[in-house]
Design a protein around this motif. Structure first.
Motif, PDB file in Angstrom:
ATOM      1  N   UNK A  60       0.810  -1.224   0.000  1.00  0.00           N
ATOM      2  CA  UNK A  60       0.000   0.000   0.000  1.00  0.00           C
ATOM      3  C   UNK A  60       0.843   1.275   0.000  1.00  0.00           C
ATOM      4  N   UNK A  61       2.164   1.143   0.081  1.00  0.00           N
ATOM      5  CA  UNK A  61       2.980   2.337   0.287  1.00  0.00           C
ATOM      6  C   UNK A  61       2.937   3.341  -0.858  1.00  0.00           C
ATOM      7  N   UNK A  62       2.605   2.916  -2.068  1.00  0.00           N
ATOM      8  CA  UNK A  62       2.579   3.843  -3.202  1.00  0.00           C
ATOM      9  C   UNK A  62       1.166   4.097  -3.730  1.00  0.00           C
ATOM     10  N   UNK A  63       0.152   3.748  -2.951  1.00  0.00           N
ATOM     11  CA  UNK A  63      -1.219   3.942  -3.420  1.00  0.00           C
ATOM     12  C   UNK A  63      -1.530   5.416  -3.688  1.00  0.00           C
ATOM     13  N   UNK A  64      -1.051   6.302  -2.854  1.00  0.00           N
ATOM     14  CA  UNK A  64      -1.306   7.734  -3.072  1.00  0.00           C
ATOM     15  C   UNK A  64      -0.662   8.188  -4.382  1.00  0.00           C
ATOM     16  N   UNK A  65       0.537   7.690  -4.650  1.00  0.00           N
ATOM     17  CA  UNK A  65       1.211   8.039  -5.893  1.00  0.00           C
ATOM     18  C   UNK A  65       0.454   7.442  -7.094  1.00  0.00           C
ATOM     19  N   UNK A  66      -0.005   6.205  -6.957  1.00  0.00           N
ATOM     20  CA  UNK A  66      -0.790   5.586  -8.031  1.00  0.00           C
ATOM     21  C   UNK A  66      -2.063   6.386  -8.293  1.00  0.00           C
ATOM     22  N   UNK A  67      -2.698   6.843  -7.228  1.00  0.00           N
ATOM     23  CA  UNK A  67      -3.919   7.645  -7.370  1.00  0.00           C
ATOM     24  C   UNK A  67      -3.617   8.942  -8.112  1.00  0.00           C
ATOM     25  N   UNK A  68      -2.520   9.578  -7.769  1.00  0.00           N
ATOM     26  CA  UNK A  68      -2.132  10.841  -8.410  1.00  0.00           C
ATOM     27  C   UNK A  68      -1.828  10.627  -9.892  1.00  0.00           C
ATOM     28  N   UNK A  69      -1.108   9.574 -10.221  1.00  0.00           N
ATOM     29  CA  UNK A  69      -0.757   9.282 -11.612  1.00  0.00           C
ATOM     30  C   UNK A  69      -2.021   8.931 -12.406  1.00  0.00           C
ATOM     31  N   UNK A  70      -2.919   8.179 -11.817  1.00  0.00           N
ATOM     32  CA  UNK A  70      -4.162   7.811 -12.495  1.00  0.00           C
ATOM     33  C   UNK A  70      -5.028   9.048 -12.719  1.00  0.00           C
ATOM     34  N   UNK A  71      -4.996   9.987 -11.792  1.00  0.00           N
ATOM     35  CA  UNK A  71      -5.721  11.258 -11.973  1.00  0.00           C
ATOM     36  C   UNK A  71      -5.135  12.042 -13.152  1.00  0.00           C
ATOM     37  N   UNK A  72      -3.815  11.987 -13.311  1.00  0.00           N
ATOM     38  CA  UNK A  72      -3.173  12.632 -14.467  1.00  0.00           C
ATOM     39  C   UNK A  72      -3.640  11.972 -15.764  1.00  0.00           C
ATOM     40  N   UNK A  73      -3.811  10.655 -15.743  1.00  0.00           N
ATOM     41  CA  UNK A  73      -4.299   9.961 -16.928  1.00  0.00           C
ATOM     42  C   UNK A  73      -5.708  10.428 -17.275  1.00  0.00           C
ATOM     43  N   UNK A  74      -6.568  10.552 -16.282  1.00  0.00           N
ATOM     44  CA  UNK A  74      -7.933  11.033 -16.525  1.00  0.00           C
ATOM     45  C   UNK A  74      -7.886  12.419 -17.171  1.00  0.00           C
TER      46      UNK A  74
END
Length: 159
Positions: free
Chosen positions: A10-24
């Motif tokens: 779970x340590x990079x979930x916030x980063x994954x969320x941020x990157x996925x938001x950039x994709x959107x």
């Protein structure tokens, strides 16, 4: 370098969320351009940015999957859900749910963009058929360049 077993999936979930938001955001920009709102010449730049974002997302997911596998869980989203159910904090679970929702949004926008691309391709194909003289109504111009459009009725001009 830190061993993968001392890290949490779970340590990079916030980063994954941020990157996925950039994709959107990139997909929304692409959709705007595909809809004819904006400079179509920008589409290749957006596609390049999307490719970078997707590569970043894949690297983060791959890292998470390796951590899950090292902990004895399936290296998948289902494995992550199982890990969260057993070991995740409430904050981890909230981030995972938010990440999932953003990913679903990206998937839907991408689906619509695919439809827009298909629509534009059909328009372009029809335009090419007309220009090449393969439309159902025949060619506008003959091989010698003269008009092949035939009219019926009387001529309008008086000679």
């Amino acid at each position: 370098m830190t061993s993968t077993t001392s890290q949490l999936p779970s340590q990079h979930l916030a980063q994954e969320k941020q990157v996925t938001s950039r994709l959107v955001a990139a997909l929304q920009q692409e959709q705007m351009l595909l809809s004819g709102n904006g400079d179509a010449d920008e589409i290749p730049n957006v596609i390049g940015e999307k490719a970078k974002i997707v590569a970043e997302m894949a690297a983060l997911a791959d890292h998470r999957h390796k951590l899950l596998a090292a902990l004895g869980f399936f290296a998948s989203e289902n494995g992550m859900q199982n890990w969260l159910d057993q070991h995740g904090t409430d904050a981890d679970k909230k981030l995972w749910d938010e990440l999932f929702e953003i990913a679903q949004s990206a998937r839907e926008i991408n689906r619509v963009n695919g439809l827009l691309v298909g629509k534009q391709m059909a328009i372009n194909q029809n335009a090419l058929k007309i220009l090449q003289g393969r439309s159902g109504g025949g060619s506008l111009y003959g091989p010698d360049g003269s008009s092949s459009v035939r009219t019926t009725g009387r001529p309008l001009g008086v000679g």
